[in-house]
Each structure stands twice: as C-alpha cells, then as structure tokens.
Design a protein around this motif. Structure first.
Motif: not given
Length: 404
Positions: A96-98, A100-104, A127-128, A136-141
């Motif tokens: 999840d890139a956080g 917008m809706l569905g961003s990856a 990135l959001g 949700r907040d951007p996922d950490v990689i």
C-alpha cells in the motif's frame, strides 16, 4: 488520471498485455477512463469546428469512450501482499502506497540468470503521507537492491493535517457568517472525499453551522461510490468513526447533496443561500467549477478555497498568486471574493516523509533513481539522500540507460 490516463491510447496503439493493478484501481479506472475518453471526444469536436471553418482536415481524439471500455478487458486485479509470478524468474507483490485509493508500491523479486541470485527492484509510485484519514499510511519496505522513487515534494514540507482541518473549519464558519458561498475546486478522486469526510466529522460534532453542502461533479459522485466499495483500504480512524457514529457511509450526511444533473448544477448558480460547493476540476481549468467561479468570484461575501497543487498558468494558480483580475471563458472578472489556500490536504509525502520512508529500510538500495518531480525538488532530495544515508542516487534524463 495521471496514474492511468494513457492506458486506452496504449491499447488502441496495439498493446495487448496484462494491466495488473489493485481492485480499487480497476474500479476507479472503469469510471475515470470513460470520463477521460468523453473529454477527448469533446475536445476534438471543439477543435474540429475551428479547423473546419479554416478548411483544415479534422483531428482524431487521442482515444474515445469506446477505446476506454475496450482497455478494461486487459485489466487483472491483484490484492495487496499477494505474490504472483508474472514472468520467468520474476515475482510481483503490491504494497500500500497510501497515496490514494488503490495506489501501490511495486515490488519485483527477480532472479538474475547470470549470477543465479535474487535481486529486488522497488518502484515507490506516488507515496502518501502518514496520519492522513481514510486510507492507510504507506507501507514500509524492509529493503531492496534497486529503487525507483518519486520526488514530488523533495524540497518542501506540509502543514499538519490537523491544522488543515482547523483552518477549513474556520473558513467555513467565516464564510457562513458573511452570508456567502464557499467554492472549492477539488480533484474528483481523493481530494473531494477527504474534504467531505472532514466536513462530516465537523458536522457530527457541531463545529460548523447547518448549511447546504454540494458535491457538483459527476466523476466525483462516481468516484465516491468506488470509495464506498472498498472499506478494506480504510485506516483505523475512519473505521472508528463509522463504529462510533454508526453511520454506514462516511461520505454522506444530512446537509450533503451529490449533484449529477446539469440542470441541478445550473440552479446552484442562481441560489443566494450560504452554501459550500465542492466541484471539479481541481485546478479550475474546466468542468462545472469554472461556472461557479464565474458567477461568484466578484462578490466579496464569497470565498474561494484552493486545496491542492496548482499547475503554472492555470486559473487556480492565478487565484493562489492573488491576481486581481482573471479571465474566465475569455472574459475578465475582478477577484473580489476572498481567496484562501490550504496545503495540508496534500496526498503526497513531503521531504521528511520521503526521507523517513527510505530511512525505515533495513537494507538500503545499491542504486536509486529519482523520478516524478520538478528539477529543484528532485535534486534537493538527491542531496538529502546522499547526505543522510550515503546512497548512490541518480537523476536520470529521458535518454539515459543503466545496466543493473
């Protein structure tokens, strides 16, 4: 639309591969691409009228609504955190890139055939921000070997989201007390839903007066319906809001009306009531919001609120720059309405959020390429990444190639 708007053109030009995206992205594209095709057709029709009078040959639209619908046949949905093989030795995972809706965030785990070892390529996408409601907040990689990263706000910081909502509350109340109308040019996807949700929270708490709120954009109406279809993307805040208020729809309340018909939109221009009108386009270049601005921009009781980034030479940018006179539909209008700007609703990570995202990686990339930013922002982020993490960061030109 900048994430997906050229897809029908690619398919029309012969691309016949898979278009892999999240479920929410596919649903948004089904609405947005058809709307874009309609705009292409309408623009071509307008241009061809002028060309016809000059005896010139007509132009073709970049793509049509029919092309947009055909392109949807190539979409394949993939949920976050599920991994699939997309080619020999290549596995794809979305995070999840956080933004917008569905961003990856795109993660590709690739087997290097020459060395027989796995290499990880990460493309951040847009990135959001941390703490922004709804998604949700951007996922950490954990880490990667190669990173392609956005740099939109590589040299800027945003005001806190809470401060932005407090400012919105103040502007709503001041406009109501002046018996004026509040006009908000807003992007149909993302920004409109943010604003509606913020107003809903204020409405529930009694922090803003009872006044009509109109979302006047067919695309925004459709996009909001897509948001309602994907509660799996919601963050804890909006889930708690739904549970606490027992409202099934966070994007709807008693004073809110979604306007679809052109007749309803025209009737708003004749109304003298104190109200809020949220309408596309976000940069006030086209769409119904231009008509609302034309009708209300000369009245000092009214307020124009800009809530997103405005490209150079757009009407929205001229309002931000406090031009005393602007041209709308070819005619000059005095800007007597109050113009306010809120930057805290941005869906893009700022300088420090971008650095924090990279900083959270346990295994820093061997090479990084910065894209999607104006030169000042990109080079500033390059310098920051070099100084903070000692990374090897490239700012590529369109003709550059790299062997990895």
């Amino acid at each position: 639309i900048d994430h997906s708007g050229n897809i029908p053109n690619l398919v029309r030009s012969g691309f016949d591969g898979d278009i892999i995206c999240t479920d929410a992205t596919r649903d948004l594209c089904s609405t947005m691409l058809r709307d874009s095709g309609h705009i292409q057709e309408r623009d071509a029709e307008y241009v061809n009228k002028k060309r016809g009078r000059k005896g010139q040959t007509p132009v073709e639209p970049i793509y049509t609504q029919e092309d947009a619908v055909k392109s949807l046949d190539y979409f394949i949905s993939q949920s976050y955190y599920r991994t699939r093989k997309i080619a020999d030795g290549v596995k794809l995972t979305f995070y999840d890139a956080g933004h917008m809706l569905g961003s990856a965030i795109v993660v590709l785990d690739i087997i290097d055939k020459q060395t027989n070892r796995e290499r990880r390529l990460v493309f951040s996408g847009d990135l959001g921000r941390e703490g922004i409601p709804i998604i949700r907040d951007p996922d950490v990689i954990d880490g990667c070997d190669l990173l392609i990263m956005e740099s939109t706000y590589g040299n800027r910081t945003h005001e806190a989201y809470f401060d932005a909502e407090q400012k919105l509350q103040r502007i709503v109340n001041e406009t109501y007390n002046a018996r004026g109308a509040l006009i908000m040019p807003a992007f149909a996807v993302g920004r409109t839903q943010q604003i509606v949700y913020s107003l809903h929270k204020m409405w529930e708490k009694g922090e803003i007066p009872r006044m009509p709120v109109y979302v006047d954009s067919p695309l925004a109406v459709d996009a909001t319906s897509v948001f309602q279809l994907h509660p799996e993307t919601y963050d804890d805040e909006i889930q708690d809001f739904i549970n606490d208020t027992r409202v099934r729809n966070p994007f709807g309340f008693d004073d809110l009306t979604y306007v679809r018909s052109l007749q309803q939109s025209k009737e708003l221009n004749d109304s003298e009531e104190s109200c809020i009108i949220i309408s596309a386009s976000g940069m006030a270049e086209f769409g119904r919001v231009v008509h609302h601005l034309k009708n209300r921009i000369e009245d000092p009781k009214n307020t124009v609120l800009i809530t997103g980034w405005q490209a150079e030479n757009t009407l929205g940018r001229k309002l931000v720059e406090k031009h005393p006179i602007v041209r709308i539909f070819g005619e000059e209008y005095n800007v007597n309405a109050r113009v306010e700007v809120i930057n805290g609703f941005s869906g893009h990570a700022d300088k420090y959020e971008l650095l924090n995202w990279v900083g959270a990686m346990k295994h820093k990339p061997e090479q990084t390429w910065l894209v999607h930013g104006e030169p000042d922002a990109t080079y500033a982020l390059q310098q920051s990444l070099n100084e903070k993490f000692g990374m090897n960061v490239h700012v590529p030109n369109p003709t550059n190639s790299f062997e990895v």
